[in-house]
Design a protein around this motif. Structure first.
Motif, PDB file in Angstrom:
ATOM      1  N   GLY A  12       0.802  -1.211   0.000  1.00  0.00           N
ATOM      2  CA  GLY A  12       0.000   0.000   0.000  1.00  0.00           C
ATOM      3  C   GLY A  12       0.838   1.266   0.000  1.00  0.00           C
ATOM      4  O   GLY A  12       2.065   1.245  -0.080  1.00  0.00           O
ATOM      5  N   THR A  13       0.154   2.392   0.112  1.00  0.00           N
ATOM      6  CA  THR A  13       0.828   3.681   0.020  1.00  0.00           C
ATOM      7  C   THR A  13       1.792   3.933   1.184  1.00  0.00           C
ATOM      8  O   THR A  13       2.811   4.590   1.004  1.00  0.00           O
ATOM      9  N   ALA A  14       1.497   3.403   2.354  1.00  0.00           N
ATOM     10  CA  ALA A  14       2.400   3.601   3.499  1.00  0.00           C
ATOM     11  C   ALA A  14       3.753   2.941   3.226  1.00  0.00           C
ATOM     12  O   ALA A  14       4.808   3.524   3.500  1.00  0.00           O
ATOM     13  N   MET A  15       3.729   1.745   2.677  1.00  0.00           N
ATOM     14  CA  MET A  15       4.977   1.056   2.366  1.00  0.00           C
ATOM     15  C   MET A  15       5.716   1.769   1.233  1.00  0.00           C
ATOM     16  O   MET A  15       6.938   1.898   1.270  1.00  0.00           O
ATOM     17  N   LEU A  16       4.985   2.256   0.251  1.00  0.00           N
ATOM     18  CA  LEU A  16       5.615   2.977  -0.849  1.00  0.00           C
ATOM     19  C   LEU A  16       6.292   4.245  -0.348  1.00  0.00           C
ATOM     20  O   LEU A  16       7.419   4.554  -0.737  1.00  0.00           O
ATOM     21  N   ARG A  17       5.647   4.982   0.547  1.00  0.00           N
ATOM     22  CA  ARG A  17       6.258   6.191   1.120  1.00  0.00           C
ATOM     23  C   ARG A  17       7.511   5.839   1.912  1.00  0.00           C
ATOM     24  O   ARG A  17       8.521   6.529   1.822  1.00  0.00           O
ATOM     25  N   GLN A  18       7.455   4.775   2.688  1.00  0.00           N
ATOM     26  CA  GLN A  18       8.622   4.343   3.460  1.00  0.00           C
ATOM     27  C   GLN A  18       9.763   3.932   2.534  1.00  0.00           C
ATOM     28  O   GLN A  18      10.917   4.303   2.760  1.00  0.00           O
ATOM     29  N   ALA A  19       9.451   3.201   1.475  1.00  0.00           N
ATOM     30  CA  ALA A  19      10.477   2.771   0.518  1.00  0.00           C
ATOM     31  C   ALA A  19      11.109   3.990  -0.158  1.00  0.00           C
ATOM     32  O   ALA A  19      12.329   4.044  -0.339  1.00  0.00           O
ATOM     33  N   THR A  20      10.309   4.978  -0.496  1.00  0.00           N
ATOM     34  CA  THR A  20      10.818   6.191  -1.129  1.00  0.00           C
ATOM     35  C   THR A  20      11.737   6.941  -0.175  1.00  0.00           C
ATOM     36  O   THR A  20      12.802   7.432  -0.565  1.00  0.00           O
ATOM     37  N   ARG A  21      11.359   7.028   1.108  1.00  0.00           N
ATOM     38  CA  ARG A  21      12.211   7.696   2.101  1.00  0.00           C
ATOM     39  C   ARG A  21      13.548   6.979   2.252  1.00  0.00           C
ATOM     40  O   ARG A  21      14.603   7.613   2.313  1.00  0.00           O
ATOM     41  N   VAL A  22      13.519   5.653   2.326  1.00  0.00           N
ATOM     42  CA  VAL A  22      14.753   4.878   2.482  1.00  0.00           C
ATOM     43  C   VAL A  22      15.645   5.063   1.254  1.00  0.00           C
ATOM     44  O   VAL A  22      16.853   5.285   1.377  1.00  0.00           O
ATOM     45  N   LEU A  23      15.050   4.995   0.074  1.00  0.00           N
ATOM     46  CA  LEU A  23      15.820   5.166  -1.154  1.00  0.00           C
ATOM     47  C   LEU A  23      16.412   6.578  -1.230  1.00  0.00           C
ATOM     48  O   LEU A  23      17.589   6.746  -1.547  1.00  0.00           O
ATOM     49  N   CYS A  71      19.568  -1.598  -0.259  1.00  0.00           N
ATOM     50  CA  CYS A  71      18.505  -0.658   0.056  1.00  0.00           C
ATOM     51  C   CYS A  71      17.207  -1.457   0.226  1.00  0.00           C
ATOM     52  O   CYS A  71      16.696  -2.035  -0.730  1.00  0.00           O
ATOM     53  N   ALA A  72      16.722  -1.498   1.450  1.00  0.00           N
ATOM     54  CA  ALA A  72      15.530  -2.295   1.739  1.00  0.00           C
ATOM     55  C   ALA A  72      14.767  -1.691   2.905  1.00  0.00           C
ATOM     56  O   ALA A  72      15.310  -0.911   3.670  1.00  0.00           O
ATOM     57  N   VAL A  73      13.503  -2.069   3.010  1.00  0.00           N
ATOM     58  CA  VAL A  73      12.674  -1.653   4.137  1.00  0.00           C
ATOM     59  C   VAL A  73      12.187  -2.901   4.864  1.00  0.00           C
ATOM     60  O   VAL A  73      12.007  -3.951   4.262  1.00  0.00           O
ATOM     61  N   LYS A  74      12.014  -2.773   6.154  1.00  0.00           N
ATOM     62  CA  LYS A  74      11.389  -3.839   6.938  1.00  0.00           C
ATOM     63  C   LYS A  74       9.896  -3.565   6.952  1.00  0.00           C
ATOM     64  O   LYS A  74       9.469  -2.468   7.313  1.00  0.00           O
ATOM     65  N   TRP A  75       9.115  -4.525   6.520  1.00  0.00           N
ATOM     66  CA  TRP A  75       7.673  -4.339   6.468  1.00  0.00           C
ATOM     67  C   TRP A  75       7.001  -5.584   7.018  1.00  0.00           C
ATOM     68  O   TRP A  75       7.095  -6.647   6.444  1.00  0.00           O
ATOM     69  N   TRP A  76       6.382  -5.435   8.178  1.00  0.00           N
ATOM     70  CA  TRP A  76       5.712  -6.538   8.858  1.00  0.00           C
ATOM     71  C   TRP A  76       6.644  -7.742   9.014  1.00  0.00           C
ATOM     72  O   TRP A  76       6.275  -8.886   8.767  1.00  0.00           O
ATOM     73  N   GLY A  77       7.888  -7.456   9.383  1.00  0.00           N
ATOM     74  CA  GLY A  77       8.856  -8.516   9.629  1.00  0.00           C
ATOM     75  C   GLY A  77       9.573  -9.018   8.390  1.00  0.00           C
ATOM     76  O   GLY A  77      10.499  -9.803   8.495  1.00  0.00           O
ATOM     77  N   ASN A  78       9.167  -8.569   7.227  1.00  0.00           N
ATOM     78  CA  ASN A  78       9.809  -8.991   5.980  1.00  0.00           C
ATOM     79  C   ASN A  78      10.770  -7.913   5.496  1.00  0.00           C
ATOM     80  O   ASN A  78      10.522  -6.723   5.662  1.00  0.00           O
ATOM     81  N   VAL A  80      12.007  -6.074   2.427  1.00  0.00           N
ATOM     82  CA  VAL A  80      11.590  -5.809   1.057  1.00  0.00           C
ATOM     83  C   VAL A  80      12.659  -4.948   0.393  1.00  0.00           C
ATOM     84  O   VAL A  80      12.914  -3.818   0.814  1.00  0.00           O
ATOM     85  N   VAL A  81      13.298  -5.501  -0.624  1.00  0.00           N
ATOM     86  CA  VAL A  81      14.372  -4.816  -1.329  1.00  0.00           C
ATOM     87  C   VAL A  81      13.781  -3.760  -2.258  1.00  0.00           C
ATOM     88  O   VAL A  81      12.796  -3.998  -2.944  1.00  0.00           O
ATOM     89  N   VAL A  82      14.405  -2.585  -2.246  1.00  0.00           N
ATOM     90  CA  VAL A  82      13.998  -1.481  -3.113  1.00  0.00           C
ATOM     91  C   VAL A  82      15.099  -1.327  -4.166  1.00  0.00           C
ATOM     92  O   VAL A  82      16.235  -1.012  -3.828  1.00  0.00           O
ATOM     93  N   THR A  83      14.766  -1.600  -5.412  1.00  0.00           N
ATOM     94  CA  THR A  83      15.754  -1.454  -6.478  1.00  0.00           C
ATOM     95  C   THR A  83      15.593  -0.104  -7.164  1.00  0.00           C
ATOM     96  O   THR A  83      14.565   0.551  -7.020  1.00  0.00           O
ATOM     97  N   MET A  84      16.627   0.281  -7.905  1.00  0.00           N
ATOM     98  CA  MET A  84      16.551   1.560  -8.603  1.00  0.00           C
ATOM     99  C   MET A  84      17.359   1.497  -9.881  1.00  0.00           C
ATOM    100  O   MET A  84      18.249   0.661 -10.031  1.00  0.00           O
ATOM    101  N   LYS A  85      17.029   2.381 -10.777  1.00  0.00           N
ATOM    102  CA  LYS A  85      17.780   2.588 -12.009  1.00  0.00           C
ATOM    103  C   LYS A  85      18.169   4.059 -12.025  1.00  0.00           C
ATOM    104  O   LYS A  85      17.355   4.909 -11.711  1.00  0.00           O
ATOM    105  N   ALA A  86      19.417   4.350 -12.378  1.00  0.00           N
ATOM    106  CA  ALA A  86      19.884   5.736 -12.372  1.00  0.00           C
ATOM    107  C   ALA A  86      20.374   6.133 -13.761  1.00  0.00           C
ATOM    108  O   ALA A  86      21.066   5.360 -14.421  1.00  0.00           O
ATOM    109  N   VAL A  87      19.985   7.314 -14.176  1.00  0.00           N
ATOM    110  CA  VAL A  87      20.505   7.912 -15.415  1.00  0.00           C
ATOM    111  C   VAL A  87      21.024   9.300 -15.065  1.00  0.00           C
ATOM    112  O   VAL A  87      20.620   9.887 -14.066  1.00  0.00           O
TER     113      VAL A  87
END
Length: 116
Positions: A12-23, A71-78, A80-87
């Motif tokens: 959901g959006t909460a996890m997406l916001r957290q992933a964006t902050r971590v990244l 780069c990863a977030v902990k979400w409900w004990g899991n 979750v790796v956050v990948t990225m592409k850079a240009v």
């Protein structure tokens, strides 16, 4: 399914916001000073680095490519790796902003097509 949509679907959006902050925090730690980092869109960050020479740009590209699964977030004990592409682009002061944006969008599309 894009990474953005996969994270949104999974947590959901909460996890997406957290992933964006971590990244963003991870990327900011890799950028040379001074720099300006911000959100470009829901799933994109943009960084402006004044007076960045070719050597520094190549070094930065290598650092960003090395982020990988660190780069990863902990979400409900899991984990979750956050990948990225850079240009990256040098800003040509004679180039219109729309042309630069178009060029960046094309590079992002090429990077995405080449790695998925």
């Amino acid at each position: 399914m894009s990474e953005h949509h996969a994270i949104l679907h999974h947590g959901g959006t909460a996890m997406l916001r957290q992933a964006t902050r971590v990244l963003a925090k991870t990327v900011a730690g890799l950028l040379p000073s001074p720099h300006f980092l911000g959100c470009w869109s829901d799933d994109r960050l943009v960084a402006l680095i004044p007076a960045c020479n070719d050597e520094a740009l190549q070094e930065l590209k290598a650092k960003l490519a090395g982020v990988g699964s660190s780069c990863a977030v902990k979400w409900w004990g899991n984990r979750v790796v956050v990948t990225m592409k850079a240009v990256a682009h040098y800003l040509d002061s004679s180039q219109a902003a729309d042309a630069l944006i178009q060029s960046l969008e094309e590079d992002v599309k090429s990077a995405t097509n080449g790695k998925e």
